[in-house]
Scaffold this active site. Structure first.
Site, PDB file in Angstrom:
ATOM      1  N   ASP A  56       0.853  -1.182   0.000  1.00 61.00           N
ATOM      2  CA  ASP A  56       0.000   0.000   0.000  1.00 61.00           C
ATOM      3  C   ASP A  56       0.896   1.242   0.000  1.00 61.00           C
ATOM      4  O   ASP A  56       1.557   1.539   1.002  1.00 61.00           O
ATOM      5  CB  ASP A  56      -0.909  -0.021   1.239  1.00 61.00           C
ATOM      6  N   TYR A 152      -9.622  14.939  -8.033  1.00 60.82           N
ATOM      7  CA  TYR A 152      -8.659  14.146  -8.800  1.00 60.82           C
ATOM      8  C   TYR A 152      -7.710  15.061  -9.583  1.00 60.82           C
ATOM      9  O   TYR A 152      -6.496  14.842  -9.625  1.00 60.82           O
ATOM     10  CB  TYR A 152      -9.449  13.226  -9.735  1.00 60.82           C
ATOM     11  N   GLU A 194     -14.984   1.646 -14.287  1.00 67.91           N
ATOM     12  CA  GLU A 194     -14.640   1.623 -15.713  1.00 67.91           C
ATOM     13  C   GLU A 194     -14.872   2.997 -16.348  1.00 67.91           C
ATOM     14  O   GLU A 194     -15.712   3.756 -15.921  1.00 67.91           O
ATOM     15  CB  GLU A 194     -15.455   0.539 -16.443  1.00 67.91           C
TER      16      GLU A 194
HETATM   17  P1  NAD Z   1      -5.860   1.682 -12.791  1.00 61.53           P
HETATM   18  O1  NAD Z   1      -6.883   2.044 -11.762  1.00 61.53           O
HETATM   19  O2  NAD Z   1      -6.132   0.516 -13.663  1.00 61.53           O
HETATM   20  O3  NAD Z   1      -4.435   1.502 -12.110  1.00 61.53           O
HETATM   21  C1  NAD Z   1      -4.063   2.166 -10.946  1.00 61.53           C
HETATM   22  C2  NAD Z   1      -3.500   1.122  -9.996  1.00 61.53           C
HETATM   23  O4  NAD Z   1      -3.077   1.782  -8.782  1.00 61.53           O
HETATM   24  C3  NAD Z   1      -4.556   0.079  -9.575  1.00 61.53           C
HETATM   25  O5  NAD Z   1      -4.126  -1.213  -9.921  1.00 61.53           O
HETATM   26  C4  NAD Z   1      -4.653   0.250  -8.077  1.00 61.53           C
HETATM   27  O6  NAD Z   1      -4.841  -0.957  -7.359  1.00 61.53           O
HETATM   28  C5  NAD Z   1      -3.323   0.881  -7.739  1.00 61.53           C
HETATM   29  N1  NAD Z   1      -3.397   1.527  -6.423  1.00 61.53           N
HETATM   30  C6  NAD Z   1      -4.425   2.253  -5.914  1.00 61.53           C
HETATM   31  N2  NAD Z   1      -4.171   2.600  -4.652  1.00 61.53           N
HETATM   32  C7  NAD Z   1      -2.939   2.086  -4.344  1.00 61.53           C
HETATM   33  C8  NAD Z   1      -2.144   2.099  -3.180  1.00 61.53           C
HETATM   34  N3  NAD Z   1      -2.562   2.709  -2.069  1.00 61.53           N
HETATM   35  N4  NAD Z   1      -0.944   1.471  -3.215  1.00 61.53           N
HETATM   36  C9  NAD Z   1      -0.522   0.839  -4.340  1.00 61.53           C
HETATM   37  N5  NAD Z   1      -1.238   0.786  -5.476  1.00 61.53           N
HETATM   38  C10 NAD Z   1      -2.443   1.404  -5.485  1.00 61.53           C
HETATM   39  O7  NAD Z   1      -5.653   3.008 -13.678  1.00 61.53           O
HETATM   40  P2  NAD Z   1      -4.881   3.220 -15.048  1.00 61.53           P
HETATM   41  O8  NAD Z   1      -5.895   3.553 -16.079  1.00 61.53           O
HETATM   42  O9  NAD Z   1      -3.938   2.108 -15.300  1.00 61.53           O
HETATM   43  O10 NAD Z   1      -4.090   4.564 -14.727  1.00 61.53           O
HETATM   44  C11 NAD Z   1      -2.708   4.601 -14.380  1.00 61.53           C
HETATM   45  C12 NAD Z   1      -2.321   6.034 -14.052  1.00 61.53           C
HETATM   46  O11 NAD Z   1      -2.618   6.884 -15.154  1.00 61.53           O
HETATM   47  C13 NAD Z   1      -3.057   6.605 -12.844  1.00 61.53           C
HETATM   48  O12 NAD Z   1      -2.191   7.426 -12.112  1.00 61.53           O
HETATM   49  C14 NAD Z   1      -4.136   7.451 -13.464  1.00 61.53           C
HETATM   50  O13 NAD Z   1      -4.548   8.508 -12.628  1.00 61.53           O
HETATM   51  C15 NAD Z   1      -3.438   7.970 -14.721  1.00 61.53           C
HETATM   52  N6  NAD Z   1      -4.393   8.322 -15.784  1.00 61.53           N
HETATM   53  C16 NAD Z   1      -5.083   7.359 -16.450  1.00 61.53           C
HETATM   54  C17 NAD Z   1      -5.965   7.723 -17.440  1.00 61.53           C
HETATM   55  C18 NAD Z   1      -6.727   6.698 -18.242  1.00 61.53           C
HETATM   56  O14 NAD Z   1      -7.454   7.100 -19.152  1.00 61.53           O
HETATM   57  N7  NAD Z   1      -6.619   5.411 -17.971  1.00 61.53           N
HETATM   58  C19 NAD Z   1      -6.187   9.076 -17.735  1.00 61.53           C
HETATM   59  C20 NAD Z   1      -5.489  10.029 -17.011  1.00 61.53           C
HETATM   60  C21 NAD Z   1      -4.575   9.648 -16.053  1.00 61.53           C
END
Ligand code: NAD
Length: 338
Positions: A56, A152, A194
């Site tokens: 975590d 966020y 999602e």
């Molecule tokens: P995701 O939710 O699939 O992945 C994020 C991961 O972080 C998850 O597996 C979650 O379990 C993990 N996590 C959450 N809390 C945690 C903690 N306390 N300790 C350790 N791990 C923890 O999201 P994603 O789509 O793969 O996004 C990855 C990054 O890109 C994120 O920072 C997100 O904000 C950023 N982002 C994504 C998008 C998108 O369209 N997917 C857009 C803008 C920004």
């Protein structure tokens, strides 16, 4: 005798999530030694990481453990989801992500990482620049004066600033990417976290497999976005990490579509007619698009995969997932008859 070169050691946080899981595979293919860290394992396929630790990252001691002996860090861990989640969990998101962001960056510095890439978001852009569907694409400098719509976005903006200050004060090389709606296979497609492309693929797949052609859309569906396929996201992310560019950079497609158009594209891919049913729901900002001028200048590259191609790959995977959960109508009928 020639000494064998050690592979560069890379930490990917959020490696159990959508982009993180894909990134681990991408880096392994390029010869890196990869440690993945997350609070959960990847949901849909085994990780390719050399080591994977369940930690975590809100906790400082865990961040120290995660970043030990790592040369580069890709910081992707975040408590996040689609509009439904983001618009109704402000305090949780700000609390959890602020802790993750600050502790991971400081621990990487203390442990001597030389490069740190932070994954920010188009959600940092101010709401007042996104009030209409047909808005001007967002340039990196448009983030100020700051007024993101949700917690966020605020949390992402503060973490971006932290990266810039850490480079200035400590010399650690930081990179900041602002993603615009990344989508693809192996991403969350149900359960409330999602995002629009995965939700739309699921709804259309359900329509196809059940024969009920009605597809629910939050709001009037005229809100606009651009969507970028995961392979382009990885290619851009990797190029940015290698570059010497230290300021925030957009990474996304710059073709804007409405959510209604997105639904119709997915329906065409699925090969079914659909009926859109507009229902109340969180919509986020009214319009958003990426200005890719700086992306092209800095990386000499921009995303290559069309929305239709990316959605076709994503839809095929999500239809399979939905099919695994739904009994086809004729089988349901047979099981009743038995
Ligand atoms: P995701 O939710 O699939 O992945 C994020 C991961 O972080 C998850 O597996 C979650 O379990 C993990 N996590 C959450 N809390 C945690 C903690 N306390 N300790 C350790 N791990 C923890 O999201 P994603 O789509 O793969 O996004 C990855 C990054 O890109 C994120 O920072 C997100 O904000 C950023 N982002 C994504 C998008 C998108 O369209 N997917 C857009 C803008 C920004």
């Amino acid at each position: 005798m020639q000494q064998q070169q050690q592979p560069v050691r890379v930490l990917v946080t959020g490696a159990g999530g959508f982009i993180g899981h894909h990134l681990v595979g991408f880096l392994k293919q390029r010869g890196y030694y990869v440690r993945g860290v997350d609070i959960k394992l990847p949901e849909f396929a085994p990780t390719h990481a050399d080591e994977f630790e369940l930690l975590d990252l809100r906790r400082w001691d865990n961040c120290l453990q995660a970043t030990r002996n790592m040369d580069h860090v890709y910081a992707l861990a975040a408590d996040m989801g689609g509009m439904g989640f983001i618009s109704s969990n402000h305090a949780t998101i700000l609390h959890n992500n602020a802790l993750i962001n600050m502790h991971t960056l400081e621990a990487a510095r203390v442990n001597g990482a030389t490069r740190y890439l932070y994954t920010s978001s188009a959600c940092v852009y101010p709401e007042y620049r996104q009030l209409e569907t047909n808005i001007a694409p967002l340039k990196e400098e448009d983030a100020f004066p700051a007024h993101p719509q949700d917690a966020y976005g605020w949390e992402k903006l503060v973490a971006e600033q932290a990266c810039l200050y850490y480079t200035g004060q400590y010399g650690i090389e930081t990179r900041i990417v602002r993603f615009h709606n990344i989508f693809g296979e192996l991403g969350t497609w149900t359960g409330g976290r999602e995002k629009a492309p995965a939700a739309m693929c699921r709804k259309v797949a359900v329509a196809k497999l059940t024969g009920n052609s009605e597809v629910e859309i939050w709001g009037d569906g005229e809100q606009t976005r651009s969507f970028c396929y995961i392979d382009d996201c990885l290619a851009g992310l990797y190029r940015l990490m290698q570059s010497d560019y230290r300021h925030p950079l957009n990474l996304g497609q710059d073709r804007m579509v409405t959510i209604n158009q997105l639904a119709q594209i997915v329906a065409e891919i699925a090969g079914i007619p659909i009926v859109l049913k507009h229902v109340p729901g969180p919509q986020g900002v009214r319009g958003r698009n990426s200005d890719n001028t700086r992306l092209r200048e800095v990386l000499g590259w921009d995303p290559q995969i069309s929305l239709e191609d990316g959605l076709a790959r994503t839809y095929a995977w999500i239809e399979q997932q939905v099919g695994g959960q739904l009994q086809p109508p004729h089988e349901a009928h047979l099981s009743v008859a038995r």
